[in-house]
Design an enzyme around this catalytic site. Structure first.
Site, mmCIF file in Angstrom:
data_model
loop_
_atom_site.group_PDB
_atom_site.id
_atom_site.type_symbol
_atom_site.label_atom_id
_atom_site.label_comp_id
_atom_site.label_asym_id
_atom_site.label_seq_id
_atom_site.Cartn_x
_atom_site.Cartn_y
_atom_site.Cartn_z
ATOM 1 N N SER A 124 0.808 -1.226 0.000
ATOM 2 C CA SER A 124 0.000 0.000 0.000
ATOM 3 C C SER A 124 0.839 1.272 0.000
ATOM 4 O O SER A 124 1.910 1.338 0.617
ATOM 5 C CB SER A 124 -0.879 -0.017 1.254
ATOM 6 O OG SER A 124 -1.435 1.249 1.478
ATOM 7 N N GLU A 126 0.128 3.612 1.768
ATOM 8 C CA GLU A 126 0.195 4.028 3.180
ATOM 9 C C GLU A 126 1.596 3.800 3.746
ATOM 10 O O GLU A 126 1.961 4.384 4.764
ATOM 11 C CB GLU A 126 -0.820 3.248 4.011
ATOM 12 C CG GLU A 126 -2.206 3.845 4.022
ATOM 13 C CD GLU A 126 -2.297 5.178 4.762
ATOM 14 O OE1 GLU A 126 -1.904 5.231 5.933
ATOM 15 O OE2 GLU A 126 -2.745 6.157 4.160
ATOM 16 N N TYR A 148 -1.612 0.327 10.765
ATOM 17 C CA TYR A 148 -1.869 -0.338 9.472
ATOM 18 C C TYR A 148 -0.649 -0.186 8.549
ATOM 19 O O TYR A 148 -0.170 -1.169 7.956
ATOM 20 C CB TYR A 148 -3.110 0.283 8.815
ATOM 21 C CG TYR A 148 -3.311 -0.113 7.377
ATOM 22 C CD1 TYR A 148 -3.949 -1.306 7.037
ATOM 23 C CD2 TYR A 148 -2.870 0.706 6.326
ATOM 24 C CE1 TYR A 148 -4.137 -1.667 5.701
ATOM 25 C CE2 TYR A 148 -3.049 0.355 4.999
ATOM 26 C CZ TYR A 148 -3.683 -0.836 4.690
ATOM 27 O OH TYR A 148 -3.868 -1.194 3.378
HETATM 28 P P1 NAP Z 1 -11.540 -4.679 1.919
HETATM 29 O O1 NAP Z 1 -12.681 -4.337 1.040
HETATM 30 O O2 NAP Z 1 -11.517 -4.179 3.324
HETATM 31 O O3 NAP Z 1 -11.387 -6.277 1.927
HETATM 32 C C1 NAP Z 1 -10.568 -6.938 2.870
HETATM 33 C C2 NAP Z 1 -10.797 -8.423 2.754
HETATM 34 O O4 NAP Z 1 -9.984 -9.078 3.736
HETATM 35 C C3 NAP Z 1 -12.240 -8.870 3.024
HETATM 36 O O5 NAP Z 1 -12.562 -9.920 2.148
HETATM 37 C C4 NAP Z 1 -12.162 -9.384 4.449
HETATM 38 O O6 NAP Z 1 -13.146 -10.351 4.762
HETATM 39 C C5 NAP Z 1 -10.787 -10.034 4.415
HETATM 40 N N1 NAP Z 1 -10.255 -10.299 5.747
HETATM 41 C C6 NAP Z 1 -10.130 -9.433 6.783
HETATM 42 N N2 NAP Z 1 -9.595 -10.048 7.851
HETATM 43 C C7 NAP Z 1 -9.379 -11.343 7.497
HETATM 44 C C8 NAP Z 1 -8.859 -12.471 8.159
HETATM 45 N N3 NAP Z 1 -8.436 -12.423 9.425
HETATM 46 N N4 NAP Z 1 -8.780 -13.636 7.482
HETATM 47 C C9 NAP Z 1 -9.206 -13.727 6.205
HETATM 48 N N5 NAP Z 1 -9.730 -12.689 5.530
HETATM 49 C C10 NAP Z 1 -9.805 -11.508 6.156
HETATM 50 O O7 NAP Z 1 -10.156 -4.169 1.250
HETATM 51 P P2 NAP Z 1 -9.845 -3.817 -0.281
HETATM 52 O O8 NAP Z 1 -10.071 -2.367 -0.487
HETATM 53 O O9 NAP Z 1 -10.494 -4.810 -1.167
HETATM 54 O O10 NAP Z 1 -8.266 -4.010 -0.296
HETATM 55 C C11 NAP Z 1 -7.684 -5.271 -0.621
HETATM 56 C C12 NAP Z 1 -6.251 -5.311 -0.114
HETATM 57 O O11 NAP Z 1 -5.508 -4.257 -0.718
HETATM 58 C C13 NAP Z 1 -6.087 -5.107 1.386
HETATM 59 O O12 NAP Z 1 -4.993 -5.870 1.790
HETATM 60 C C14 NAP Z 1 -5.769 -3.627 1.520
HETATM 61 O O13 NAP Z 1 -5.054 -3.397 2.712
HETATM 62 C C15 NAP Z 1 -4.924 -3.418 0.283
HETATM 63 N N6 NAP Z 1 -4.924 -2.078 -0.288
HETATM 64 C C16 NAP Z 1 -6.104 -1.459 -0.590
HETATM 65 C C17 NAP Z 1 -6.083 -0.226 -1.191
HETATM 66 C C18 NAP Z 1 -7.361 0.488 -1.543
HETATM 67 O O14 NAP Z 1 -7.315 1.703 -1.774
HETATM 68 N N7 NAP Z 1 -8.491 -0.217 -1.653
HETATM 69 C C19 NAP Z 1 -4.851 0.390 -1.500
HETATM 70 C C20 NAP Z 1 -3.668 -0.292 -1.195
HETATM 71 C C21 NAP Z 1 -3.707 -1.533 -0.608
HETATM 72 P P3 NAP Z 1 -14.613 -9.941 5.319
HETATM 73 O O15 NAP Z 1 -15.424 -9.626 4.112
HETATM 74 O O16 NAP Z 1 -15.024 -11.154 6.040
HETATM 75 O O17 NAP Z 1 -14.412 -8.735 6.207
HETATM 76 O O1 G4F Z 2 -10.671 6.727 2.724
HETATM 77 P P1 G4F Z 2 -9.663 6.633 3.812
HETATM 78 O O2 G4F Z 2 -10.110 6.018 5.079
HETATM 79 O O3 G4F Z 2 -8.415 5.901 3.183
HETATM 80 P P2 G4F Z 2 -6.864 5.824 3.582
HETATM 81 O O4 G4F Z 2 -6.654 6.099 5.004
HETATM 82 O O5 G4F Z 2 -6.120 6.684 2.613
HETATM 83 O O6 G4F Z 2 -6.549 4.286 3.324
HETATM 84 C C1 G4F Z 2 -6.989 3.620 2.153
HETATM 85 O O7 G4F Z 2 -6.010 3.723 1.152
HETATM 86 C C2 G4F Z 2 -4.775 3.062 1.459
HETATM 87 C C3 G4F Z 2 -3.835 3.297 0.274
HETATM 88 O O8 G4F Z 2 -3.179 4.529 0.425
HETATM 89 C C4 G4F Z 2 -5.048 1.597 1.685
HETATM 90 F F1 G4F Z 2 -3.868 0.941 1.928
HETATM 91 C C5 G4F Z 2 -6.005 1.417 2.836
HETATM 92 O O9 G4F Z 2 -6.307 0.027 2.991
HETATM 93 C C6 G4F Z 2 -7.286 2.167 2.511
HETATM 94 O O10 G4F Z 2 -7.917 1.531 1.421
HETATM 95 O O11 G4F Z 2 -9.121 8.099 4.166
HETATM 96 C C7 G4F Z 2 -8.650 8.970 3.173
HETATM 97 C C8 G4F Z 2 -8.390 10.341 3.776
HETATM 98 C C9 G4F Z 2 -7.562 10.306 5.084
HETATM 99 O O12 G4F Z 2 -6.593 11.315 5.023
HETATM 100 C C10 G4F Z 2 -8.565 10.614 6.172
HETATM 101 O O13 G4F Z 2 -8.023 11.292 7.314
HETATM 102 O O14 G4F Z 2 -9.641 10.928 4.138
HETATM 103 C C11 G4F Z 2 -9.500 11.546 5.402
HETATM 104 N N1 G4F Z 2 -10.831 11.659 6.035
HETATM 105 C C12 G4F Z 2 -11.428 12.838 6.390
HETATM 106 N N2 G4F Z 2 -12.606 12.576 6.969
HETATM 107 C C13 G4F Z 2 -11.626 10.649 6.381
HETATM 108 C C14 G4F Z 2 -12.762 11.225 6.967
HETATM 109 N N3 G4F Z 2 -11.495 9.321 6.231
HETATM 110 C C15 G4F Z 2 -12.510 8.518 6.667
HETATM 111 N N4 G4F Z 2 -12.421 7.189 6.487
HETATM 112 N N5 G4F Z 2 -13.630 9.039 7.272
HETATM 113 C C16 G4F Z 2 -13.802 10.384 7.451
HETATM 114 O O15 G4F Z 2 -14.809 10.841 8.008
#
Ligand code: NAP
Ligand code: G4F
Length: 321
Positions: A124, A126, A148
């Site tokens: 990520s 992050e 995280y």
């Molecule tokens: P998500 O919607 O939160 O999906 C997470 C998945 O992990 C869900 O299927 C969840 O299952 C499963 N999970 C959580 N805890 C588990 C456990 N203990 N054992 C087995 N499965 C478990 O996340 P996403 O947005 O699809 O992201 C996918 C991956 O990419 C994650 O690793 C995230 O950290 C990473 N990532 C995401 C972004 C982004 O912007 N979306 C960016 C960079 C990296 P349940 O449905 O049962 O909760």
């Molecule tokens: O949507 P967010 O919660 O995503 P964040 O923290 O960037 O993380 C996501 O992207 C990562 C990749 O860079 C992934 F690895 C991670 O798993 C996840 O998918 O927050 C985005 C921004 C932050 O700066 C947060 O402080 O939005 C700001 N924010 C402002 N108000 C808020 C809020 N975020 C959330 N969730 N809720 C609020 O009310």
């Protein structure tokens, strides 16, 4: 012969888009799902009969070994994680166990049972946290700002280490934020479009948010799962930034969402300190030149299109509430 793919996190946003993509390509798709009191398959209900679900959990080594035995995967996509940054301060130990150590468990299961499989790790942006360069590339130093982010750095280096130690085909995708109508409700984009759609339909009157100044490089999840797949088709494993190369503030996301519905956002948005994080990642902006040059990957959906796709989906979904 069709390839086998094992996806951990298949019930999540990315898992569901990746399963769609792999089924279209003719893969046999196996998905790891954890036991919950109520099944959570809403994102994959449309393909539920085409995927084989295997019960397991990233905290349980034996279940991962068993899933690996059953799936005999050619490709492993480790997408499962406690993925919400906000929650990682409330549950730092759980986040470390699933998002960090869970990677080692998947690596161990793969090493012993499917050592020739190509493995993708969901790393990520992050990890860049308090950014040391802008834009961020594969060379930018990590400085995570949350439990995280720290867990993701551990997972990233575990993958590099297993690649170097055991000559395994393991790639880290350093993915910047990617969103979609299937995004989890607590993430800021979905929270904004969902609440704005509720206000539009007269179901709500305010939207409570934290830091509006944070800047993110937001792309579309459907584009990003294609980058994951491309990494595993390449002869040599490597690490890649995946991003759009554009950054926008949370405020801009709010403004565009509300204006597209003919609403003045300032009448509805309330700043609530509850949503301000103990340490913030202020700016993310990725440079995906390497992914473009080596993998031929490019994002198709840009910021404005992403916002309108999410707004339209939420307005439609809530129409009859
Ligand atoms: P998500 O919607 O939160 O999906 C997470 C998945 O992990 C869900 O299927 C969840 O299952 C499963 N999970 C959580 N805890 C588990 C456990 N203990 N054992 C087995 N499965 C478990 O996340 P996403 O947005 O699809 O992201 C996918 C991956 O990419 C994650 O690793 C995230 O950290 C990473 N990532 C995401 C972004 C982004 O912007 N979306 C960016 C960079 C990296 P349940 O449905 O049962 O909760
Ligand atoms: O949507 P967010 O919660 O995503 P964040 O923290 O960037 O993380 C996501 O992207 C990562 C990749 O860079 C992934 F690895 C991670 O798993 C996840 O998918 O927050 C985005 C921004 C932050 O700066 C947060 O402080 O939005 C700001 N924010 C402002 N108000 C808020 C809020 N975020 C959330 N969730 N809720 C609020 O009310």
């Amino acid at each position: 012969m069709s390839k086998n793919a094992l996806i951990t996190g298949i019930t999540g946003q990315d898992g569901s888009y990746l399963a769609d993509l792999l089924l279209d390509k003719g893969y046999n798709v196996y998905g790891l799902v954890r036991r919950l009191s109520t099944p959570n398959t809403s994102r994959i209900d449309h393909i539920i009969d085409s995927v084989e679900m295997l019960e397991g959990d990233l905290t349980d080594q034996s279940s991962l070994n068993e899933a690996m035995h059953t799936a005999q995967p050619d490709e492993v996509y480790n997408l499962a994680a406690q993925s919400f940054v906000g929650t990682s301060w409330n549950q730092p130990v759980h986040t470390g166990d699933v998002t960090g150590l869970g990677v080692i468990r998947v690596l161990e299961a793969t090493r012993h049972i499917a050592p020739d499989a190509h493995l993708y790790q969901a790393s990520s942006s992050e990890m860049f946290g308090k950014v040391q360069d802008t834009p961020q590339t594969e060379q930018t130093k990590f400085h995570p700002r949350s439990p995280y982010g720290v867990a993701k750095v551990y997972g990233y280096w575990a993958c590099v280490n297993y690649r170097e130690s055991y000559d395994m085909h393991i790639s880290n995708g350093i993915l910047f934020n990617h969103e979609s109508p299937r995004r989890g409700i607590e993430f800021v984009t979905k929270k904004i479009t969902n609440e704005a759609a509720r206000i539009y339909h007269g179901l709500s009157s305010e939207l409570r948010l934290g830091n509006l100044d944070a800047m993110r490089d937001w792309g579309f999840a459907g584009d990003y799962v294609d980058a994951m797949w491309r990494m595993l088709q390449h002869d040599t494993p490597d690490d890649y930034v995946v991003s759009t190369g554009e950054t926008h503030s949370v405020r801009e996301f709010v403004e565009l969402t509300f204006s597209s519905l003919g609403l003045d956002w300032e009448k509805y948005v309330v700043i609530d300190p509850k949503f301000v994080r103990p340490a913030e990642v202020q700016l993310l902006l990725g440079d995906a030149t390497k992914a473009r040059d080596v993998l031929g990957w490019e994002p198709n959906v840009r910021f404005e299109e992403l916002v309108s796709m999410m707004v339209e989906a939420d307005v439609e979904r809530l129409k009859h509430k």
